[in-house]
Scaffold this motif. Sequence first.
Motif, PDB file in Angstrom:
ATOM      1  N   MET A  89       0.823  -1.210   0.000  1.00 27.45           N
ATOM      2  CA  MET A  89       0.000   0.000   0.000  1.00 27.45           C
ATOM      3  C   MET A  89       0.859   1.263   0.000  1.00 27.45           C
ATOM      4  N   VAL A  90       1.948   1.268   0.753  1.00 31.33           N
ATOM      5  CA  VAL A  90       2.777   2.474   0.776  1.00 31.33           C
ATOM      6  C   VAL A  90       3.420   2.717  -0.580  1.00 31.33           C
ATOM      7  N   ASP A  91       3.788   1.667  -1.282  1.00 31.48           N
ATOM      8  CA  ASP A  91       4.371   1.849  -2.614  1.00 31.48           C
ATOM      9  C   ASP A  91       3.313   2.234  -3.644  1.00 31.48           C
ATOM     10  N   ASN A  92       2.103   1.718  -3.495  1.00 27.98           N
ATOM     11  CA  ASN A  92       1.012   2.143  -4.364  1.00 27.98           C
ATOM     12  C   ASN A  92       0.742   3.633  -4.211  1.00 27.98           C
ATOM     13  N   ILE A  93       0.676   4.077  -2.973  1.00 26.57           N
ATOM     14  CA  ILE A  93       0.299   5.465  -2.706  1.00 26.57           C
ATOM     15  C   ILE A  93       1.450   6.424  -3.009  1.00 26.57           C
ATOM     16  N   ALA A  94       2.685   5.942  -2.858  1.00 26.28           N
ATOM     17  CA  ALA A  94       3.847   6.783  -3.163  1.00 26.28           C
ATOM     18  C   ALA A  94       4.091   6.934  -4.665  1.00 26.28           C
ATOM     19  N   LEU A  95       3.432   6.123  -5.473  1.00 26.20           N
ATOM     20  CA  LEU A  95       3.717   6.078  -6.906  1.00 26.20           C
ATOM     21  C   LEU A  95       3.648   7.436  -7.606  1.00 26.20           C
ATOM     22  N   PRO A  96       2.611   8.268  -7.385  1.00 24.16           N
ATOM     23  CA  PRO A  96       2.595   9.566  -8.074  1.00 24.16           C
ATOM     24  C   PRO A  96       3.758  10.467  -7.696  1.00 24.16           C
ATOM     25  N   LEU A  97       4.243  10.354  -6.465  1.00 24.43           N
ATOM     26  CA  LEU A  97       5.401  11.162  -6.049  1.00 24.43           C
ATOM     27  C   LEU A  97       6.651  10.713  -6.790  1.00 24.43           C
ATOM     28  N   ILE A  98       6.811   9.401  -6.950  1.00 25.56           N
ATOM     29  CA  ILE A  98       7.972   8.871  -7.672  1.00 25.56           C
ATOM     30  C   ILE A  98       7.911   9.270  -9.136  1.00 25.56           C
ATOM     31  N   ILE A  99       6.719   9.191  -9.729  1.00 27.00           N
ATOM     32  CA  ILE A  99       6.550   9.608 -11.122  1.00 27.00           C
ATOM     33  C   ILE A  99       6.918  11.080 -11.299  1.00 27.00           C
ATOM     34  N   LYS A 100       6.615  11.881 -10.273  1.00 25.89           N
ATOM     35  CA  LYS A 100       6.925  13.313 -10.337  1.00 25.89           C
ATOM     36  C   LYS A 100       8.378  13.629  -9.992  1.00 25.89           C
ATOM     37  N   GLY A 101       9.184  12.587  -9.697  1.00 29.13           N
ATOM     38  CA  GLY A 101      10.616  12.814  -9.513  1.00 29.13           C
ATOM     39  C   GLY A 101      11.148  12.660  -8.111  1.00 29.13           C
ATOM     40  N   GLU A 102      10.287  12.321  -7.132  1.00 30.43           N
ATOM     41  CA  GLU A 102      10.759  12.114  -5.766  1.00 30.43           C
ATOM     42  C   GLU A 102      11.596  10.831  -5.690  1.00 30.43           C
ATOM     43  N   LYS A 103      12.609  10.837  -4.825  1.00 28.24           N
ATOM     44  CA  LYS A 103      13.340   9.611  -4.535  1.00 28.24           C
ATOM     45  C   LYS A 103      12.408   8.643  -3.804  1.00 28.24           C
ATOM     46  N   LYS A 104      12.601   7.328  -4.047  1.00 28.72           N
ATOM     47  CA  LYS A 104      11.676   6.334  -3.511  1.00 28.72           C
ATOM     48  C   LYS A 104      11.564   6.421  -1.991  1.00 28.72           C
ATOM     49  N   LYS A 105      12.693   6.553  -1.288  1.00 30.29           N
ATOM     50  CA  LYS A 105      12.662   6.600   0.175  1.00 30.29           C
ATOM     51  C   LYS A 105      11.863   7.789   0.666  1.00 30.29           C
ATOM     52  N   ARG A 106      12.105   8.965   0.079  1.00 27.30           N
ATOM     53  CA  ARG A 106      11.393  10.179   0.478  1.00 27.30           C
ATOM     54  C   ARG A 106       9.910  10.077   0.123  1.00 27.30           C
ATOM     55  N   ALA A 107       9.602   9.495  -1.031  1.00 23.46           N
ATOM     56  CA  ALA A 107       8.211   9.338  -1.449  1.00 23.46           C
ATOM     57  C   ALA A 107       7.458   8.441  -0.475  1.00 23.46           C
ATOM     58  N   ARG A 108       8.105   7.352  -0.049  1.00 27.42           N
ATOM     59  CA  ARG A 108       7.470   6.448   0.913  1.00 27.42           C
ATOM     60  C   ARG A 108       7.229   7.163   2.246  1.00 27.42           C
ATOM     61  N   GLU A 109       8.199   7.944   2.696  1.00 22.29           N
ATOM     62  CA  GLU A 109       8.052   8.674   3.956  1.00 22.29           C
ATOM     63  C   GLU A 109       6.906   9.672   3.881  1.00 22.29           C
ATOM     64  N   LYS A 110       6.849  10.395   2.769  1.00 26.70           N
ATOM     65  CA  LYS A 110       5.798  11.401   2.612  1.00 26.70           C
ATOM     66  C   LYS A 110       4.425  10.738   2.538  1.00 26.70           C
ATOM     67  N   ALA A 111       4.330   9.654   1.751  1.00 28.88           N
ATOM     68  CA  ALA A 111       3.052   8.941   1.637  1.00 28.88           C
ATOM     69  C   ALA A 111       2.625   8.385   2.993  1.00 28.88           C
ATOM     70  N   SER A 112       3.569   7.787   3.708  1.00 25.73           N
ATOM     71  CA  SER A 112       3.264   7.159   4.989  1.00 25.73           C
ATOM     72  C   SER A 112       2.770   8.160   6.020  1.00 25.73           C
ATOM     73  N   SER A 113       3.215   9.408   5.919  1.00 29.01           N
ATOM     74  CA  SER A 113       2.824  10.438   6.886  1.00 29.01           C
ATOM     75  C   SER A 113       1.333  10.766   6.812  1.00 29.01           C
ATOM     76  N   TYR A 114       0.659  10.379   5.725  1.00 30.40           N
ATOM     77  CA  TYR A 114      -0.766  10.665   5.571  1.00 30.40           C
ATOM     78  C   TYR A 114      -1.655   9.468   5.918  1.00 30.40           C
ATOM     79  N   PHE A 115      -1.072   8.326   6.201  1.00 35.91           N
ATOM     80  CA  PHE A 115      -1.877   7.120   6.407  1.00 35.91           C
ATOM     81  C   PHE A 115      -2.851   7.272   7.574  1.00 35.91           C
ATOM     82  N   LYS A 116      -2.409   7.858   8.665  1.00 28.36           N
ATOM     83  CA  LYS A 116      -3.285   8.014   9.829  1.00 28.36           C
ATOM     84  C   LYS A 116      -4.447   8.942   9.504  1.00 28.36           C
TER      85      LYS A 116
END
Length: 254
Positions: A89-116
């Motif tokens: 789920m975190v990789d699914n949700i981080a996908l648009p950030l990665i497509i827009k140029g975010e590094k995978k680790k940072r994209a996962r962190e940013k996506a994960s911060s919204y899960f709650k």
Amino acid sequence: MAELFTKNVTKKFDGKTIIQDISIEVHEKELVCLLGVSGAGKTTLFNVISGLLTPEEGSIYLNGTEITGEAGHISYMLQKDLLLPYKTMVDNIALPLIIKGEKKKRAREKASSYFKEFGLEGTQMKYPNQLSGGMRQRAALLRTYLFANHDGKEENGIALLDEPFSALDTITKSAIHQWYLDVMEKIHLSTIFITHDIDEAILLSDRIYLLTGKPGRITDEIIIEEPKPRRKDFNLTEEFLAYKKKIIEKLGTI
């Protein structure tokens, strides 16, 4: 500012006009609905707004800049959640950030911060088939939100939602409607959504455009005066029923 305008948009296929002279607007923090029967051209209009199709006539403006025929400016969520089954789920949700140029680790962190905030805490490492339909829809909405606001400027985000709750059963849909209103109050995402469901349109919208006929045209605009946050029993009130009667009458006289 997050504002979208379509001006006199007409789209044809094989010489046949599908939508004609469509002008609508969405302002900051608004939830605007396109309501109408099947075949009126609602999805065609979304494809034009998102830049997937170029209109024969008319223009699309986002935050004052013309984007007619340009994809990638506006987030677009289709009816199905389209989560990739082989990704967590975190990789699914981080996908648009990665497509827009975010590094995978940072994209996962940013996506994960919204899960709650989106009611998904604890599902980061799960796969889509391990979640309920309502949870997958929340995930799809979070992914849409991150695409719309990938630059961190929440006020710039516009999202298109094409019948986002149509696949849910009645009880799940009722619960996610209330959740959706609550979360939209927090994230301030300007949104246009398509529905065939009159109750859903009244419950969620600030304004409703009726798109009817062949070719599809905007035939009415209805403003929902009920303040936000909405009462949890709004759909049981006389005011709600009056809006519903008005819409049914207008749809029935066109």
